[in-house]
Design a protein around this motif. Structure first.
Motif, PDB file in Angstrom:
ATOM      1  N   GLU A 174       0.830  -1.201   0.000  1.00  0.00           N
ATOM      2  CA  GLU A 174       0.000   0.000   0.000  1.00  0.00           C
ATOM      3  C   GLU A 174       0.866   1.253   0.000  1.00  0.00           C
ATOM      4  N   HIS A 175       0.451   2.220  -0.796  1.00  0.00           N
ATOM      5  CA  HIS A 175       1.157   3.491  -0.908  1.00  0.00           C
ATOM      6  C   HIS A 175       0.152   4.631  -0.841  1.00  0.00           C
ATOM      7  N   SER A 176       0.566   5.727  -0.258  1.00  0.00           N
ATOM      8  CA  SER A 176      -0.203   6.968  -0.310  1.00  0.00           C
ATOM      9  C   SER A 176       0.494   7.874  -1.304  1.00  0.00           C
ATOM     10  N   ARG A 201      -4.922   6.456  -2.183  1.00  0.00           N
ATOM     11  CA  ARG A 201      -4.430   5.176  -1.670  1.00  0.00           C
ATOM     12  C   ARG A 201      -4.300   4.210  -2.846  1.00  0.00           C
ATOM     13  N   THR A 225      -2.582   0.392  -4.166  1.00  0.00           N
ATOM     14  CA  THR A 225      -2.007  -0.886  -3.769  1.00  0.00           C
ATOM     15  C   THR A 225      -1.316  -1.520  -4.966  1.00  0.00           C
ATOM     16  N   GLU A 247     -11.205   3.865   0.400  1.00  0.00           N
ATOM     17  CA  GLU A 247     -10.410   2.707   0.789  1.00  0.00           C
ATOM     18  C   GLU A 247     -10.904   2.124   2.106  1.00  0.00           C
ATOM     19  N   ALA A 267     -11.127   3.928   5.742  1.00  0.00           N
ATOM     20  CA  ALA A 267     -11.015   5.382   5.588  1.00  0.00           C
ATOM     21  C   ALA A 267     -11.925   6.100   6.576  1.00  0.00           C
TER      22      ALA A 267
END
Length: 395
Positions: A67-69, A78, A80, A133, A136
């Motif tokens: 997962e990355h922001s 968000r 993935t 997401e 959230a």
């Protein structure tokens, strides 16, 4: 002394006695040889252990994702990532529908057994719309949710973040509309497009009035369910409908879903026609009797017939990626092969289990038309149909 030690003592004992005799002095070449001999099995074992750890980490990365922001000009997304970040091929980029997130929308499809051949060869990038997401937090009252156009403008930052030049887009409902906007604005970034339950039209006055009436008489959860599922599925109250009803009604970010729902209902017409359409191959997918069946048929009529495939799936309901992952996987493999990837892939499940009829039609100058039927036999590994004409597939 050295000869005496080699004859009567084991290597480890010899090393201990030599260290004791020489009082920790610098090791001779003979002592180094003994030490290296003893360490070889340990190094081999360590290499095997490291390999096992690496394989385990790769499986976890493939199954769970990373997962990355991602910062974009219009806020944070968000995202993935599944698989390795190889840029030799385009990534498969997905965008979910309202009432769903990337996991609930696509996990059944991309974890399907026969989809793994594709998953192993491509990087998957799953985008969650802002605030949609899992886990959230709800936006505060009065929050200005981004428009469909704004969300589409956030996608190039995702490609730049992962260093991908091109993608194959897979979108469902709201996600199909957003990826369509992105593709029209960035044609060189998209090599192929799979649009499930696409509606390219803005809501008309009758649709607007029906939506207003529905918003008064039905809860938000039921409105979203009527968007996701066919009337037959809702009347039967299938297990899938029940599970999504419970999940949506109890979601902590239900207010965020409402914002996305309202934004989608205020979407603009894409104004597609034969002269203004996608530059890449497109596969349109819709379930028989699905809420957006008519919209998908109308979209198909506006597409370039030389690069468009239309797949109408029987017994698929409103979410074919969840109810018919085998059929959709098979069609997706054909689509990718038509783009020049995975040419050696075998069509296994459908080609062995039954014969599928593909009826194709096209018209020239609106006056001439012809059709033909293609049959898939029992042997796998056939070459996919050429995307030189519109393929309408019922399966």
């Amino acid at each position: 002394m050295s000869f005496f030690l080699q004859q009567y003592f084991s290597p480890l004992m010899r090393l201990y006695m030599l260290l004791h005799i020489y009082g920790g002095a610098t090791m001779t070449s003979e002592m180094q040889e003994i030490a290296i001999t003893e360490e070889k099995p340990l190094l081999t074992g360590q290499a095997d252990a490291a390999k096992d750890v690496a394989e385990l980490a790769a499986r976890i990365l493939l199954d769970q994702g990373q997962e990355h922001s991602v910062e974009t000009p219009h806020g944070v997304l968000r995202v993935t990532l599944h698989g390795t970040r190889t840029t030799r091929r385009p990534a498969i980029l997905t965008f979910h529908d309202v009432g769903l997130d990337s996991k609930s929308c696509f996990s059944s499809l991309f974890k399907f057994e026969e989809m793994q051949e594709i998953v192993k060869n491509f990087t998957l990038i799953h985008i969650d719309a802002p605030g949609q997401e899992e886990g959230a937090s709800a936006y505060p009252p009065g929050y200005q949710y981004p428009s469909m156009e704004t969300i589409a403008e956030m996608i190039p930052a995702v490609l730049q973040f992962f260093n991908f030049r091109t993608v194959i887009g897979v979108g469902v409902g709201v996600g199909a509309y957003i990826l369509s906007k992105f593709t029209l604005a960035n044609p060189d970034s998209v090599e192929g497009l799979v649009l499930i339950n696409i509606d390219t039209n803005a809501r008309g006055w009758m649709d607007w009035a029906a939506h207003k009436l529905s918003s008064v008489t039905s809860s938000l959860t039921e409105q979203i369910l009527s968007h996701l599922f066919s009337q037959e599925e809702l009347s039967s109250n299938t297990d899938l409908v029940q599970s999504h009803r419970e999940r949506i009604s109890k979601a902590p970010n239900l207010a965020n879903m409402e914002l996305l729902w309202k934004t989608y209902n205020g979407r603009r017409d894409l104004n597609l026609d034969r002269n203004y359409t996608f530059k890449c191959p497109v596969m349109l997918v819709v379930g028989d009797q699905a809420p957006y069946e008519d919209a998908a048929v109308e979209c198909n009529s506006k597409m370039d017939p030389t690069s468009t495939s239309f797949l109408k799936m029987a017994d698929a309901g409103g979410l074919p990626q969840l109810t018919q992952p085998a059929k959709l996987t098979e069609a997706f493999k054909y689509f990718i092969q038509g783009m020049g990837y995975m040419a050696s892939s075998c069509m296994t499940r459908l080609s062995r289990s039954r014969t599928t009829s593909l009826s194709s039609s096209y018209s020239m100058d609106g006056s001439r038309s012809r059709s033909r039927t293609l049959s898939q036999g029992s042997q796998g590994g056939q070459m996919p149909p050429s995307p030189s004409q519109t393929m309408e597939v019922s399966c």
